[in-house]
Design a protein around this motif. Structure first.
Motif, PDB file in Angstrom:
ATOM      1  N   GLY A   1      29.484  46.397   1.737  1.00  0.00           N
ATOM      2  CA  GLY A   1      29.225  47.779   1.351  1.00  0.00           C
ATOM      3  C   GLY A   1      30.376  48.484   0.695  1.00  0.00           C
ATOM      4  N   TYR A   2      31.574  47.887   0.631  1.00  0.00           N
ATOM      5  CA  TYR A   2      32.744  48.622   0.160  1.00  0.00           C
ATOM      6  C   TYR A   2      33.453  47.954  -0.994  1.00  0.00           C
ATOM      7  N   SER A   3      33.034  46.780  -1.393  1.00  0.00           N
ATOM      8  CA  SER A   3      33.771  46.092  -2.446  1.00  0.00           C
ATOM      9  C   SER A   3      32.854  45.167  -3.202  1.00  0.00           C
ATOM     10  N   LYS A   4      33.403  44.626  -4.286  1.00  0.00           N
ATOM     11  CA  LYS A   4      32.668  43.656  -5.083  1.00  0.00           C
ATOM     12  C   LYS A   4      33.029  42.221  -4.683  1.00  0.00           C
ATOM     13  N   ARG A   5      33.730  42.066  -3.573  1.00  0.00           N
ATOM     14  CA  ARG A   5      34.123  40.723  -3.156  1.00  0.00           C
ATOM     15  C   ARG A   5      32.918  39.996  -2.564  1.00  0.00           C
ATOM     16  N   PRO A   6      32.651  38.749  -2.947  1.00  0.00           N
ATOM     17  CA  PRO A   6      31.534  38.015  -2.379  1.00  0.00           C
ATOM     18  C   PRO A   6      31.728  37.798  -0.884  1.00  0.00           C
TER      19      PRO A   6
ATOM     20  N   LEU B   1      42.234  58.378  15.595  1.00  0.00           N
ATOM     21  CA  LEU B   1      42.392  57.366  14.566  1.00  0.00           C
ATOM     22  C   LEU B   1      41.217  56.391  14.581  1.00  0.00           C
ATOM     23  N   LEU B   2      40.756  56.004  15.771  1.00  0.00           N
ATOM     24  CA  LEU B   2      39.619  55.103  15.871  1.00  0.00           C
ATOM     25  C   LEU B   2      38.357  55.722  15.272  1.00  0.00           C
ATOM     26  N   ASP B   3      38.196  57.020  15.479  1.00  0.00           N
ATOM     27  CA  ASP B   3      37.039  57.704  14.882  1.00  0.00           C
ATOM     28  C   ASP B   3      37.073  57.607  13.355  1.00  0.00           C
ATOM     29  N   SER B   4      38.273  57.749  12.773  1.00  0.00           N
ATOM     30  CA  SER B   4      38.380  57.690  11.310  1.00  0.00           C
ATOM     31  C   SER B   4      38.134  56.296  10.770  1.00  0.00           C
ATOM     32  N   LEU B   5      38.302  55.268  11.618  1.00  0.00           N
ATOM     33  CA  LEU B   5      38.128  53.884  11.173  1.00  0.00           C
ATOM     34  C   LEU B   5      36.706  53.366  11.371  1.00  0.00           C
ATOM     35  N   LYS B   6      35.832  54.196  11.951  1.00  0.00           N
ATOM     36  CA  LYS B   6      34.445  53.760  12.142  1.00  0.00           C
ATOM     37  C   LYS B   6      33.707  53.606  10.818  1.00  0.00           C
ATOM     38  N   ASP B   7      34.281  54.155   9.758  1.00  0.00           N
ATOM     39  CA  ASP B   7      33.659  54.072   8.440  1.00  0.00           C
ATOM     40  C   ASP B   7      34.139  52.842   7.671  1.00  0.00           C
ATOM     41  N   THR B   8      34.672  51.844   8.389  1.00  0.00           N
ATOM     42  CA  THR B   8      35.129  50.600   7.757  1.00  0.00           C
ATOM     43  C   THR B   8      34.451  49.422   8.453  1.00  0.00           C
ATOM     44  N   THR B   9      34.548  48.264   7.838  1.00  0.00           N
ATOM     45  CA  THR B   9      33.994  47.042   8.447  1.00  0.00           C
ATOM     46  C   THR B   9      35.087  46.168   9.056  1.00  0.00           C
ATOM     47  N   ALA B  10      36.308  46.673   9.134  1.00  0.00           N
ATOM     48  CA  ALA B  10      37.431  45.885   9.652  1.00  0.00           C
ATOM     49  C   ALA B  10      37.320  45.703  11.165  1.00  0.00           C
TER      50      ALA B  10
ATOM     51  N   SER C   1      42.655  54.629   6.866  1.00  0.00           N
ATOM     52  CA  SER C   1      41.224  54.386   6.670  1.00  0.00           C
ATOM     53  C   SER C   1      40.892  54.111   5.203  1.00  0.00           C
ATOM     54  N   GLU C   2      41.417  54.937   4.302  1.00  0.00           N
ATOM     55  CA  GLU C   2      41.117  54.759   2.887  1.00  0.00           C
ATOM     56  C   GLU C   2      41.719  53.468   2.347  1.00  0.00           C
ATOM     57  N   TYR C   3      42.916  53.129   2.788  1.00  0.00           N
ATOM     58  CA  TYR C   3      43.565  51.877   2.345  1.00  0.00           C
ATOM     59  C   TYR C   3      42.738  50.668   2.782  1.00  0.00           C
ATOM     60  N   VAL C   4      42.254  50.708   4.015  1.00  0.00           N
ATOM     61  CA  VAL C   4      41.467  49.590   4.546  1.00  0.00           C
ATOM     62  C   VAL C   4      40.214  49.375   3.706  1.00  0.00           C
ATOM     63  N   LYS C   5      39.542  50.460   3.328  1.00  0.00           N
ATOM     64  CA  LYS C   5      38.305  50.339   2.556  1.00  0.00           C
ATOM     65  C   LYS C   5      38.575  49.846   1.134  1.00  0.00           C
ATOM     66  N   GLN C   6      39.642  50.324   0.523  1.00  0.00           N
ATOM     67  CA  GLN C   6      39.913  49.989  -0.875  1.00  0.00           C
ATOM     68  C   GLN C   6      40.525  48.604  -1.058  1.00  0.00           C
ATOM     69  N   ASN C   7      41.156  48.068  -0.011  1.00  0.00           N
ATOM     70  CA  ASN C   7      41.872  46.794  -0.136  1.00  0.00           C
ATOM     71  C   ASN C   7      41.242  45.660   0.681  1.00  0.00           C
TER      72      ASN C   7
END
Length: 470
Positions: free
Chosen positions: A6-11, A229-238, A203-209
């Motif tokens: 959902g966040y990148s073009k990586r296969p 901080l954990l709340d802000s990271l819920k929007d990532t798949t890491a 959070s933004e770095y995790v999503k973009q990279n």
């Protein structure tokens, strides 16, 4: 057709490869040893023209079940791997041999097949291990197979974690950088990865990279901030991992556990909980019973020798600390004219006038320790464990040596890891006692049945050539 997250073009195929490579060494470590045992048996049987019938199928199944999962660890030193291989294989031969003889099942297999199997297996395992140790790091550390990670917190814990990832290729992780809110002037020197920004940028770095793992190495005192901080990271798949600062302490059998539905972290625990405790106690009962039966005539002669050599009882009983620091009575053949067991107990020294001539002989050969196999049957001691000290010595050293009493999380032993590493006999300085305790705690951290077996073998070899005890 390729699928995308959902966040990148990586296969997604790349992520699957990374997750697979991350567990590859663990899977090979679990299957390598039992698989080679089975493969060698089948190969040897085929070489000698044996039909692979039901008897071989049953033996292969039993062999795999007894040895799975294997203990192969590719990041350990070759010498330690060799030691574990030899002890595990000898232990396996003893167990399967005893089963074969008692059931009569061993008559189904020619002697030349069994002998070739016993010789070939450790050789094939050694070659296979060396090959895997050469190939695996190159496969796991390939850029396309590495899992990407970041660390939140520039402190001793975070830096140590990053160094672990850098030095151990089998972890299959590349640390992209650190995140911390403090001024660069407050950071320690020698940071092993670049600083990517503040925690607000995480959070933004995790999503973009396309970061796949986040390690939170933040002080536990900042709990409200961590929750935010954990709340802000819920929007990532890491994947998110917490590395609490309790791990800067010296953990003994540290692990995650639950009490009902409540998560807890074991900081100091005995290795002999659950099934491990049953294995340890069973091995103690079986081995001590066999040893006492075999050595009973010798023990009667030694008791007679003690009685004839000097006045006093043949058996010396002394109060020592056992499991959980509770007092126990430990038996030995008396080797001195004195039987100290009070508030002050003087350690035996070289040329000690209290030691009888016969006592000097049984101390040097460790024959004075044989009655302690009765203590093992009673459940007061174990064959392998930290050596028990007199109560008076314990009260002295527990105040002088940090962590001294942790060694009492297990039953004391007739022999131990410290004794086979050169700390047998008199400990006339505090430094020597500290080293003994260091080895005792290492035993608690790394216990396995094969380690016990190796200590028993080394003890027998040391007694045959060493004269440090007096």
């Amino acid at each position: 057709m390729l699928q995308y997250n959902g966040y990148s073009k990586r296969p997604l195929k790349g992520n699957v490869l990374q997750r697979a490579s991350f567990t590859l060494s663990m899977a090979i470590g679990a299957f390598l040893y039992p698989s080679i045992i089975v493969a060698c048996l089948l190969a040897v049987a085929a070489y000698y023209g044996q039909d692979i019938g039901p008897s071989y199928v049953i033996l292969c199944t039993l062999s795999f079940a007894v040895t799975f999962p294997g203990e192969t660890s590719f990041h350990e030193r070759p010498r330690r791997v060799l030691r574990k291989l030899l002890t595990s294989w000898l232990l396996f031969i003893c167990i399967m041999g005893a089963f074969g003889f008692t059931t009569g099942y061993i008559i189904n297999f020619p002697e030349n097949v069994l002998f070739a199997w016993i010789v070939a297996t450790p050789v094939v395992y050694g070659v296979s291990y060396a090959a895997m140790k050469f190939v695996l790091p190159r496969v796991i550390s390939s850029p396309s197979n590495l899992r990407t990670a970041v660390i939140a917190g520039i402190n001793d814990i975070g830096i140590c974690l990053a160094e672990q990832f850098q030095s151990d290729p089998y972890l299959g992780t590349h640390v992209l950088g650190f995140f911390d809110d403090r001024s660069p002037d407050d950071f320690p020197t020698g940071i092993p990865a670049p600083i990517k920004g503040s925690l607000l940028d995480l959070s933004e770095y995790v999503k973009q990279n396309h970061v796949e793992a986040i390690y939170l190495a933040l002080p536990m005192a900042t709990q409200p901030y961590i929750l935010s901080l954990l709340d802000s990271l819920k929007d990532t798949t890491a994947s998110i991992y917490f590395v609490p600062d309790i791990f800067i302490t010296d953990l003994i059998q540290g692990r995650f556990d639950t009490v009902g539905n409540m998560p807890v972290v074991a900081v100091c625990e005995t290795p002999f909980t659950g099934f491990n405790g049953l294995v340890k106690r069973t091995s103690d009962i079986v081995l001590s019973s066999l040893i006492l039966l075999l050595l009973l005539p010798l023990m009667l002669l030694l008791a007679l020798g003690v009685k004839l050599s000097s006045p006093g009882p043949a058996i010396f009983k002394q109060r020592r600390y056992g499991l959980d620091g509770k007092e126990i009575l430990v038996y030995k053949f008396r080797s001195m004219t004195a039987c100290d067991d009070g508030a002050v107990v003087k350690q035996a020294t070289k040329d000690d006038a209290r030691i009888t001539r016969f006592g000097a002989f049984i101390r040097k050969t460790s024959l004075d320790e044989l009655p302690q196999f009765v203590n093992v049957l009673q459940g007061r001691m174990s064959i392998v464990g930290p050596r028990p000290h007199a109560v008076a010595h314990n009260e002295t050293y527990r105040r002088a040596i940090k962590g001294y009493m942790i060694r009492h999380k297990v039953k004391p032993g007739i022999t131990g890891w410290a004794q086979v590493n050169g700390y047998r006999g008199e400990t006339e300085t505090i430094d020597k006692m500290e080293k003994r305790i260091e080895y005792d705690l290492e035993y608690l951290r790394n216990w396995s049945l094969s380690l016990d077996f190796w200590i028993i073998i080394k003890t027998a070899l040391i007694i045959a050539r060493d004269r440090n005890a007096y």
